[in-house]
Design an enzyme around this catalytic site. Sequence first.
Site, PDB file in Angstrom:
ATOM      1  CG  ASP A  44       9.305  -0.181   3.959  1.00  0.00           C
ATOM      2  OD1 ASP A  44       8.362  -0.494   3.208  1.00  0.00           O
ATOM      3  OD2 ASP A  44      10.509  -0.327   3.626  1.00  0.00           O
ATOM      4  CB  SER A  45       3.849   1.500   2.461  1.00  0.00           C
ATOM      5  OG  SER A  45       3.161   0.647   3.358  1.00  0.00           O
ATOM      6  CG  ASP A  83       8.023  -3.959   5.257  1.00  0.00           C
ATOM      7  OD1 ASP A  83       8.292  -5.123   4.889  1.00  0.00           O
ATOM      8  OD2 ASP A  83       7.416  -3.142   4.549  1.00  0.00           O
ATOM      9  CE  LYS A 113       6.717  -6.672   2.910  1.00  0.00           C
ATOM     10  NZ  LYS A 113       7.672  -5.743   2.279  1.00  0.00           N
ATOM     11  CD  GLU A 115      11.444  -3.423  -0.084  1.00  0.00           C
ATOM     12  OE1 GLU A 115      12.293  -2.912  -0.858  1.00  0.00           O
ATOM     13  OE2 GLU A 115      10.466  -2.803   0.346  1.00  0.00           O
ATOM     14  CD  GLU A 182       5.330  -3.333  -4.413  1.00  0.00           C
ATOM     15  OE1 GLU A 182       5.798  -3.754  -3.334  1.00  0.00           O
ATOM     16  OE2 GLU A 182       5.003  -2.149  -4.606  1.00  0.00           O
TER      17      GLU A 182
END
Length: 275
Positions: A44-45, A83, A113, A115, A182
């Site tokens: 999602d960057s 993501d 993925k 978070e 991270e």
Amino acid sequence: MKNTITTFQSMKDNHKPIAMLTAYDYSTAKLEDESGINGILVGDSLGMVMLGYDDTLKVTMEDMIHHTKAVSRGAKNALVVADLPYMSYHVSVEQAVQNAGRLITEGGAQAVKLEGGAEFTHEVRAMTRASIPVMGHLGLTPQSINAFGGFKVQGKTLEAAQRILDDARALEEAGVFALVLECIPAAIAEKISSELRIPTIGIGSGAGCDGQILVYQDMLGLYGDFTPKFVKQFSCAGNVMKEGFDAYIKEVSERTFPAPEHTFSASDDVLDKLY
Ligand code: KIV
């Protein structure tokens, strides 16, 4: 040969480092794939490096599906992980499974993925029950930027480091097949990597992780808005692109492009009869 979650596990078991990069479109995914990358994350960057937002929070499921489709078409051998964006798995377990399923069925990803730590083990369990492989992500989780108060190294105090280790254990227990770490101190990441059976993929977390990932614009020098300390620039592709753009503009303005070899001809017969 297509990389799978089993490939990732056997690489960890055989002490072979896993190389991952992000990609968000077909041609970049194809280039990375041809170079032999093990896994591609449609991160999602993309909100920052592709769409120009200040953070990742505005990225939608539609954005993620759109870019994941393109990457999946370009990645013949790399494992494609997509993501789950902010608020796509936070409301309920049902919402989380449905959205994870969309990244697989519509986007063509092999895994998703998310978070967060132990608080998401219900979601991880429900997804793995639906045969959706899940990658975890701990440490500096950019979707929590407002809660963290900025992009900061995580896990520096004993309490914070212990929380990350506990979360890592809880996620492994819930069934994640790999874990992104991270921006945590290298020694903490190394300890987590040696404690876990599953592979860890580090970004800004030192060489003791089982694999590494970088945002491709960062490592190619294509994104100048902000470069984190942990990024190594492996080429200056941004400068190469600018040189190409400059040369094109110059040749267009001087009328040296297009040249005859870039041009289609018409026969005199056709030309003579035009009125
Ligand atoms: O969104 C992303 O690109 C990521 C990586 C930096 C791990 O989550």
